[in-house]
Design an enzyme around this catalytic site. Structure first.
Site, PDB file in Angstrom:
ATOM      1  N   ASP A 249       0.799  -1.262  -0.215  1.00  0.00           N
ATOM      2  CA  ASP A 249       0.172  -0.039   0.003  1.00  0.00           C
ATOM      3  C   ASP A 249       0.466   1.424  -0.036  1.00  0.00           C
ATOM      4  OD1 ASP A 249      -1.635  -1.937   0.806  1.00  0.00           O
ATOM      5  OD2 ASP A 249      -2.106  -0.981   2.586  1.00  0.00           O
TER       6      ASP A 249
ATOM      7  N   GLU B 248     -10.043  -2.613   3.947  1.00  0.00           N
ATOM      8  CA  GLU B 248      -9.177  -2.173   4.492  1.00  0.00           C
ATOM      9  C   GLU B 248      -9.235  -0.895   4.298  1.00  0.00           C
ATOM     10  OE1 GLU B 248      -5.834  -5.644   5.149  1.00  0.00           O
ATOM     11  OE2 GLU B 248      -6.622  -5.362   3.129  1.00  0.00           O
TER      12      GLU B 248
HETATM   13  C1  FRU Z   1      -4.217  -3.933   3.032  1.00  0.00           C
HETATM   14  C2  FRU Z   1      -3.207  -3.995   4.065  1.00  0.00           C
HETATM   15  C3  FRU Z   1      -3.281  -3.213   4.673  1.00  0.00           C
HETATM   16  C4  FRU Z   1      -2.274  -2.967   6.034  1.00  0.00           C
HETATM   17  C5  FRU Z   1      -1.381  -3.409   5.887  1.00  0.00           C
HETATM   18  C6  FRU Z   1      -0.121  -4.353   6.049  1.00  0.00           C
HETATM   19  O1  FRU Z   1      -3.039  -4.069   1.765  1.00  0.00           O
HETATM   20  O2  FRU Z   1      -3.917  -5.479   4.000  1.00  0.00           O
HETATM   21  O3  FRU Z   1      -4.334  -3.626   5.565  1.00  0.00           O
HETATM   22  O4  FRU Z   1      -2.213  -2.504   6.813  1.00  0.00           O
HETATM   23  O5  FRU Z   1      -1.757  -4.127   4.132  1.00  0.00           O
HETATM   24  O6  FRU Z   1       0.554  -4.393   4.647  1.00  0.00           O
END
Ligand code: FRU
Length: 568
Positions: free
Chosen positions: A154, A317
């Site tokens: 992300d 998310e």
């Molecule tokens: C989304 C996610 C988020 C988390 C991050 C961990 O892709 O699962 O929810 O904060 O990646 O790397």
């Protein structure tokens, strides 16, 4: 210069010492075996980096770095057992110790690989002063942001301040698969050319650093980051930058938000002028929770959103919440962005959104159907920059999908971010939808029109009004086929005959509804990605492709194509 270097320079002279010091074997002694899967390796620190040999198919090994019998770092690395895929650098000088002890536990069952003392990693660990990040990957994009090495997911904490866009990202510097999360950092003045910086926020005793956001707190002349500490629980923490986002100091009383909810993460904070307070939205299971605050530290729970709306086949998310203008009107609406995994329209990860009203306390959704911001399979974790100029809402998405992100055929790095997109709203058949337009900065890198198809280019297709078909292919018959179906009002992309063998979930045909007649298509190609946009921003589709030879042929029916080089 460390003591060894000083000593060698004194007795040998600078030139000879430098030659000896460029890459010396790190490990004067063999590892000491403590148990079946457990060893100690002493490192006499002579250089900045210890290069760790990685073999991606191996299980993780936990490396606890001990200085004077105290733990100073702990990371998980797929240490090479019988073949080195690549190296990752561990900065060992930063601890200021002359000698470190690596306490290494190999996880998983390695009986098939023989005795631990024969693992290739012991021989291959060396110390160096520099780490070479020159690109070695055919599939590395040329005008999309990628980390110089290691895994990325992300985009995090994006903000704009004093002419500079800051992009943080979920980064594993110790391997090209997801692990050891912290915030990598890159900056740009034009959203295209990115300069990499050292990691901005690193794991601590509360956990690794998961996704989050930054706000520019103008009144207090600081940038404040909010992130999830992923330890034994998921909790929200903050860190403060007084130097415009270059360095962050963690808040001493972290965490600032806790819950019994196990999936509790990805805080996105923003200033809400309508209530003269800060708001924060985060993902909790398959809902979003909303908070408010006067001081960015004490947060009041306001409301939840989501139970009766949208897709719930996965975890919600990476939210975002913003007010946007409806094109051509003086109307404004709020839009809540909700990334979901799995549950996407073509499997795995995708970005849904909700249009409605927000009064600083509660988000009220005004749509009944599920809507996707991008109808490709590689568009996830989309969030926008805080404080972007001219009220722009500029979004970046991670161009991958959790179904196969760890397997895509690259080694030195994994994953790129999408091209920047400006978000707005448009009305169609009495409903309001999210508009996604390639940011104007992309026009500035549009070069000459060319005949031959480059691997990095923009293809503009002026559509003739009827159906259209666009085929990209290479000499060995791999191809991607896009179709504009005017009867069913859809745009589709078929990558089933692209290079697909690394994952069963990769081959797919993605289909987008087309809202309003498309007059022009803009396709952004960059070595391993195709982003297709209705030039008027009413349809977006992002897909990865991994042709084993570059596509060198473009065939178009139903439209006139112009291929533009990208000038960087
Ligand atoms: C989304 C996610 C988020 C988390 C991050 C961990 O892709 O699962 O929810 O904060 O990646 O790397």
């Amino acid at each position: 210069m460390n003591n060894t270097a000083k000593h060698l320079t004194a007795i040998l002279g600078a030139a000879l010492a430098a030659a000896l010091l460029t890459a010396v074997p790190a490990l004067a002694q063999n590892p000491q075996q403590l148990g079946k899967n457990h060893a100690h390796q002493r490192v006499a620190v002579s250089h900045r980096y210890l290069l760790l040999p990685v073999q991606d198919r191996e299980d993780l090994a936990t490396i606890v770095v001990l200085s004077d019998n105290r733990q100073v770092q702990s990371i998980n690395v797929r240490l090479a057992v019988d073949k080195v895929d690549y190296f990752v650098p561990l900065d060992i000088e930063r601890f200021g110790a002359e000698s470190l002890l690596l306490d290494i536990t190999f996880h998983g069952d390695r009986r098939y690989t023989g005795a631990m003392k024969d693992f290739i990693c012991w021989k291959e660990m060396t110390q160096t002063e520099t780490f070479d990040t020159a690109n070695r990957e055919a599939f590395r994009p040329q005008y999309h942001h990628t980390p110089s090495y290691g895994w990325m997911n992300d985009p995090n904490g994006m903000f704009y301040k004093d002419g500079v866009y800051h992009l943080f990202y979920q980064w594993n510097p110790y391997g090209s698969m997801w692990e050891n999360m912290n915030w990598g950092h890159a900056t740009s003045t034009d959203l295209i050319h990115w300069e990499e910086h050292p990691a901005a926020i690193e794991a601590d005793a509360l956990g690794t650093i998961f996704s989050g956001s930054c706000v520019v707190d103008k009144k207090n002349n600081r940038v404040v980051a909010f992130y999830t500490s992923d330890g034994r629980s998921q909790v929200q923490s903050m860190a403060i930058s007084k130097d415009g986002g270059k360095t962050f100091v963690k808040y001493a009383d972290n965490p600032i938000l806790v819950s019994n909810q196990p999936d509790f993460r990805d805080p996105k904070a923003f200033w809400n002028p309508e209530i003269q307070k800060w708001n924060l939205i985060l993902a909790a299971g398959d809902e979003m929770w909303i908070y408010s605050s006067d001081n960015l530290v004490d947060w009041t729970f306001e409301s939840t959103f989501g139970k009766e709306y949208g897709n719930h086949e996965g975890v919600w998310e990476c939210p975002d919440l913003m007010k946007l203008q409806v094109r051509g009107t003086d109307k404004q609406k709020w839009m809540l962005i909700c990334n979901i995994n799995p549950g996407g329209p073509f499997g795995g990860s995708a970005t849904q959104y909700f249009i409605g009203e927000f009064d600083g306390h509660k988000f009220t959704c005004e749509q009944k159907d599920t809507r996707w911001m991008d109808y490709g399979k590689d568009h996830y974790a989309t969030v926008t920059f805080d404080n972007a100029p001219d009220g722009r809402k500029i979004a970046l998405a991670w161009m991958s999908n959790w179904q196969y992100a760890n397997q895509v055929p690259t080694k030195q790095f994994r994953s790129a971010n999408s091209v920047p997109r400006d978000l707005d709203l448009f009305e169609y058949n009495g409903e309001i939808y999210c508009g996604v337009t390639p940011s104007r900065e992309l026009r500035a890198i549009r070069g000459n029109a060319v005949k031959k198809l480059p691997q990095a280019c923009e293809i503009v297709i002026d559509l003739k009004g009827g159906p259209a078909e666009i085929t990209l292919s290479n000499p060995i018959g791999e191809q991607v086929v896009m179709q504009y179906d005017t009867e069913n009002r859809t745009f589709s992309m078929d990558r089933t005959r692209s290079y697909v063998s690394f994952s069963e979930s990769f081959p797919c045909v993605t289909v987008a509804p087309v809202r309003g007649e498309m007059k022009q298509l803009r396709l952004f190609l960059d070595n391993c990605s195709i982003e297709a946009f209705d030039a008027e921003g009413r349809m977006a589709m992002t897909n990865l492709v991994f042709p084993s030879q570059p596509y060198n042929s473009l065939k178009v029916t139903g439209g006139k194509a112009t291929i533009y080089e990208i000038t960087k």
